[in-house]
Design an enzyme around this catalytic site. Sequence first.
Site, PDB file in Angstrom:
ATOM      1  N   THR A 114       0.257 -11.166 -33.365  1.00 32.83           N
ATOM      2  CA  THR A 114      -0.304  -9.849 -33.078  1.00 32.83           C
ATOM      3  C   THR A 114      -1.769  -9.767 -33.515  1.00 32.83           C
ATOM      4  O   THR A 114      -2.628  -9.274 -32.770  1.00 32.83           O
ATOM      5  CB  THR A 114       0.530  -8.760 -33.784  1.00 32.83           C
ATOM      6  OG1 THR A 114       1.892  -8.850 -33.347  1.00 32.83           O
ATOM      7  CG2 THR A 114      -0.023  -7.388 -33.471  1.00 32.83           C
ATOM      8  N   SER A 118       8.066 -15.377 -35.514  1.00 36.60           N
ATOM      9  CA  SER A 118       7.774 -14.101 -36.151  1.00 36.60           C
ATOM     10  C   SER A 118       7.098 -14.332 -37.499  1.00 36.60           C
ATOM     11  O   SER A 118       7.566 -15.110 -38.329  1.00 36.60           O
ATOM     12  CB  SER A 118       9.074 -13.319 -36.352  1.00 36.60           C
ATOM     13  OG  SER A 118       8.824 -12.087 -36.990  1.00 36.60           O
ATOM     14  N   GLY A 119       5.964 -13.663 -37.710  1.00 34.13           N
ATOM     15  CA  GLY A 119       5.213 -13.811 -38.943  1.00 34.13           C
ATOM     16  C   GLY A 119       4.107 -14.827 -38.877  1.00 34.13           C
ATOM     17  O   GLY A 119       3.398 -15.043 -39.864  1.00 34.13           O
ATOM     18  N   ASN A 125       8.626 -11.308 -41.134  1.00 30.78           N
ATOM     19  CA  ASN A 125       7.323 -10.713 -40.859  1.00 30.78           C
ATOM     20  C   ASN A 125       7.388  -9.225 -41.135  1.00 30.78           C
ATOM     21  O   ASN A 125       8.376  -8.562 -40.794  1.00 30.78           O
ATOM     22  CB  ASN A 125       6.926 -10.966 -39.392  1.00 30.78           C
ATOM     23  CG  ASN A 125       5.516 -10.522 -39.091  1.00 30.78           C
ATOM     24  OD1 ASN A 125       4.776 -10.166 -39.982  1.00 30.78           O
ATOM     25  ND2 ASN A 125       5.154 -10.539 -37.821  1.00 30.78           N
ATOM     26  N   GLY A 182       8.190 -15.512 -30.563  1.00 27.96           N
ATOM     27  CA  GLY A 182       8.344 -16.939 -30.816  1.00 27.96           C
ATOM     28  C   GLY A 182       9.802 -17.340 -30.835  1.00 27.96           C
ATOM     29  O   GLY A 182      10.730 -16.526 -30.749  1.00 27.96           O
ATOM     30  N   SER A 199       6.348  -7.357 -37.178  1.00 26.51           N
ATOM     31  CA  SER A 199       6.801  -8.187 -36.069  1.00 26.51           C
ATOM     32  C   SER A 199       6.904  -7.358 -34.784  1.00 26.51           C
ATOM     33  O   SER A 199       7.454  -6.251 -34.772  1.00 26.51           O
ATOM     34  CB  SER A 199       8.173  -8.791 -36.401  1.00 26.51           C
ATOM     35  OG  SER A 199       8.660  -9.517 -35.305  1.00 26.51           O
ATOM     36  N   SER A 200       6.351  -7.914 -33.713  1.00 24.41           N
ATOM     37  CA  SER A 200       6.444  -7.244 -32.409  1.00 24.41           C
ATOM     38  C   SER A 200       7.839  -7.476 -31.844  1.00 24.41           C
ATOM     39  O   SER A 200       8.250  -8.619 -31.621  1.00 24.41           O
ATOM     40  CB  SER A 200       5.392  -7.810 -31.443  1.00 24.41           C
ATOM     41  OG  SER A 200       4.093  -7.587 -31.935  1.00 24.41           O
ATOM     42  N   GLU A 259      13.321 -18.174 -32.044  1.00 21.95           N
ATOM     43  CA  GLU A 259      14.055 -17.592 -33.167  1.00 21.95           C
ATOM     44  C   GLU A 259      15.417 -18.248 -33.289  1.00 21.95           C
ATOM     45  O   GLU A 259      16.101 -18.488 -32.286  1.00 21.95           O
ATOM     46  CB  GLU A 259      14.213 -16.078 -33.000  1.00 21.95           C
ATOM     47  CG  GLU A 259      12.900 -15.317 -33.110  1.00 21.95           C
ATOM     48  CD  GLU A 259      13.097 -13.815 -33.038  1.00 21.95           C
ATOM     49  OE1 GLU A 259      14.231 -13.395 -32.732  1.00 21.95           O
ATOM     50  OE2 GLU A 259      12.139 -13.073 -33.290  1.00 21.95           O
TER      51      GLU A 259
END
Length: 1079
Positions: A159, A154-155, A205, A435, A208-209, A437
Amino acid sequence: MEITVGSHVWVEDQELAWVDGVVTSVNGNEAEVETINGNQVTTKLSKLYPKDMEAPDTGVDDMTKLSYLHEPAVLHNLATRYGIKEIYTYCGNILIAINPFQAISHLYDTELMDSYKGAQLGDRSPHVFAITDVAYRAMNNEGKSNSILVSGESGAGKTETTKMVMRYLAYLGGHAAAEARTVERKVLESNPVLEAFGNAKTVRNNNSSRFGKFVEIQFDACGQISGAAIRTYLLEKSRVCQISEPERNYHCFYLLCAAPPKSCQEIEKYKLGDPKSFHYLNQSSCYELVGVDDSHDYLATKKAMDIVGISVEEQDAIFRIVAAILHLGNIAFALEGEDSSVLEDDKAKFHLQVTAELLMCDLEALETALCKRNMVTPEEVIKRSLDPLGAAISRDGLAKTIYARLFDWLVKKINVSIGQDPDSKCLIGVLDIYGFESFKTSSFEQFCINFTNEKLQQHFNQKPGGIISLLDETCMFPKSTHETFAQKLYQTFKDHKRFVKPKLARTEFTIVHYAGEVQYQCDQFLDKNKDYIVPEHQELLSTSKCSFIASLFPSLNAETPKSGKFSSIGSRFKLQLQQLMDILNSTEPHYIRCIKPNSDLRPEIFENVSVLQQLRSGGVLEAIRVKCEGYPTNRIFSEFLERFSILVPEVLKENVEENVACKSIMEKVGLSNYQIGKTKIFLRAGQMAELDGRKAKLLGESAKVIQKQVRSRIARKCYVRIQTASICIQTVLRGQLACESLKFRKRTAAAVKIQKSARRKSASRKYTNIKSSAIVVQTGIRAMVARNEFRSKMQNHSATIQAATEEEEKDSGKEEEDIGKEEKDNGKEEKDVGKEEKDVGKEEKDSGKEVEEPEDKEPEKQPTVEVQEKEELPDPPVAVLEQNKPDKTYVSPDKEQEVTEESNEPYHIVEEISSPIQDVLTAEELPSEVEQLKVLLIGEKKRADEYQKKHAEAQELSEQRRKKLEETEKKVHQLQESLNRLLFSMSEQFSQLKTILQTPSSSKPASPPIARVDYFDNSDNSDASSTGSDFAFPASGRDSANNSCPRPKAPQVHVKDATATEITGTADSDKEGAFDDYF
């Protein structure tokens, strides 16, 4: 590589991960290293990695080109390129993208897109466009579907990278710009809608999605986009009701609360206000994002909804549901009785009423659905009241269900609006997946996310009866708790190498993932895994007066009959993931690994430890090793033969099998370590490039043969034209040189005449000056001689008178008195004579001044004139010929003969090649003609060498003449000094002469003497010399250094009487023989 003292190595460091240093000592298996920070580190040799000191300062664009492929080299290369704002780097066919956290100009403009269109991978600098272009061309050329997998934590920028991929695909396969609402435009505009309802701010992020997305972009036979479909995976529903500091809920809630003033009617209609007033939003103190305008994004989201085909009525219904969820979260419950719950206060009643109005359902039915449950028994249906905690859980469950149904509807609506092409045979899939985590508190969502990454990395093989299956089994028992689930895990996987039970833990477990260990808390695993809706909620919303809301919750009779198997989030996610893997396995994959350089989300900061952990978790280092040690390139036999049969043409003439032909090609080109399969040949890294290089070399040599013949023909025609032109030019130049030579000879002759006249005039002027000086000297000397004679006569006369007087004194005194009177008279006469002599001396003094002035001034002018004449004279004849300056000519008398000889020398002119050359030569005559041209070229080179030698000799002669001229000028200067000393000596003698002339005398000379001084030459002026002169004075002088004048004798002074008339006539005479009249 053997590590010795002085070797540059990489050593581990806690803060920088790896730091470079120099080995200072080696003791057995240990070494002491002095790091670049000045620290002394002792470590084992096995933990040291060599450093490439010849690596470029800007890094390499493909890390497979590194001399040493290990962690520190890869990390250092990425840090170096990130420092110069190169955020993309290849790792074989994998693209590594580092998030810059800032906008980089001209990185994604249209001109850059056009430059990557059709370019081979590696021809241009690494870029996301390059990977996308390779996938697009592979789809068109091979007719096979491709996929692009974008992964990262994330980050890391997944995206944004996905947006760039779809933007470039729209650029490659898009329709005309005039077409409204094209497929590619709808695909691009679907991103803002999905981001608004599926993205949120997390710890790592700001955007973040919180769901997985796989976009299938379909293409027709012409390579244009003909359809698309979006598939989503595992939306994080728990975020709707629960967030932690400093995260935010989904963006859509904040966008609606920040609607611009023009949309105030919506805020009033939905009864919204400050986000801080809603329970689902105020669990975190973060309400706004830096650099993000929620009101602007609200308008952008509505515009995107219009483009993807969502009507105004549907948009109104969507935002009604979003507002209803916010009000639903503010409904609080209080305990009533022992186990019942009621609304806490009037505020809760207000939010309940607003929720019912927005959902267009019955108010009492909504309250009953939240506070009570129906228990179905064979005999009857029993209503059971819920306690406040149960009512809150029911409320949150309703909110999560409504939001999940709304998100699924948006995805379906976008897919329907975009449209799919059933006739499309090729597609490019873009996967934007979460991703890896690992948080302090990792729950069911992190477990599913990491499970997805394990499947993508092909490291985690889930067995039947695994963790998800055991979770589904536990959820089927009503009395199961998270503690019973944890105990089942401990008993089932106690011997598994990837499962670890933490010490003193009762509800926690640890899984060793490919990227590291992650500890999970299974407190909410059961609740989050259950995928069912409360029947009361289903019945309530299916009867809503809002058709949009009722369509989200169809009646139970309209739904698919139950299969009798338990349904859960985990099992459904496994099914979706398996479908995704099947799609990916049927396509040609391309990988993009996104890296987050730092945890603070700040630009130009590169944290080595964080990046290295992401490289390990992303499998980048493993990909490098496999890429170099395996067989990364493979080709079908027919394709290989079609591509490289030109290297060994005789292979195609033989009737052999394709695999044998491929093997023969590899053997004849000298490559080994390849493998022959059943239908393909597998090559090591670099072998394909070697074959392509040899093929290009062969084609280049063939092209050279053709070019040789063509260029020979063109060169021959050009040579004939140049030869003809050179003959014409030589003719003109020779004429010009002849004219210049004639002009030079004429100027030389004229210069000789001018020099002759100038020298004659100069000699005459010198002669006149010296003659005048000699007359003055002679005058003074003759006057002195006359005085001496007169004084001697007076003394003799006085003596005679005295003797006669003595004799007469004896005779008579009278006579003495007479004699005395006579003597007095004589004294008066002497006084008068003395006065006359004084007057004569004054006249001589005045005349001496008049004569002295030209004597003093003329000698000073003479050398000046000579020097000026020499300075004004031009360069020697050689310089005149080279510089072609006809106004300046100087020829020395002693070098006139040399000038004449040099001017008569013939000029060296390039001889004309008079051999006939045919315009057209046959192929058999070309070699002989080339040999003749070589012979002529050698002759011309020899002649050029001779000319260069003669030119050097001419330059040397010119230098010698220049040195002689400098010596001549030096000698002239010395002669001038000698003349000045002579004049000074003559002035002293003249002063003495004037002193003598001022002495009183008894008689006055009849005429003043005249003196003349001159220089006499032994050869030319021998007739002017006199040996019978009365006086001769030697004068000092030096030999003349002038090459054009003979060496002079020492000057002599001659004295002779001259009348005033002769002096005047001599001064006015310019003839050389006039000097002889005075001797």
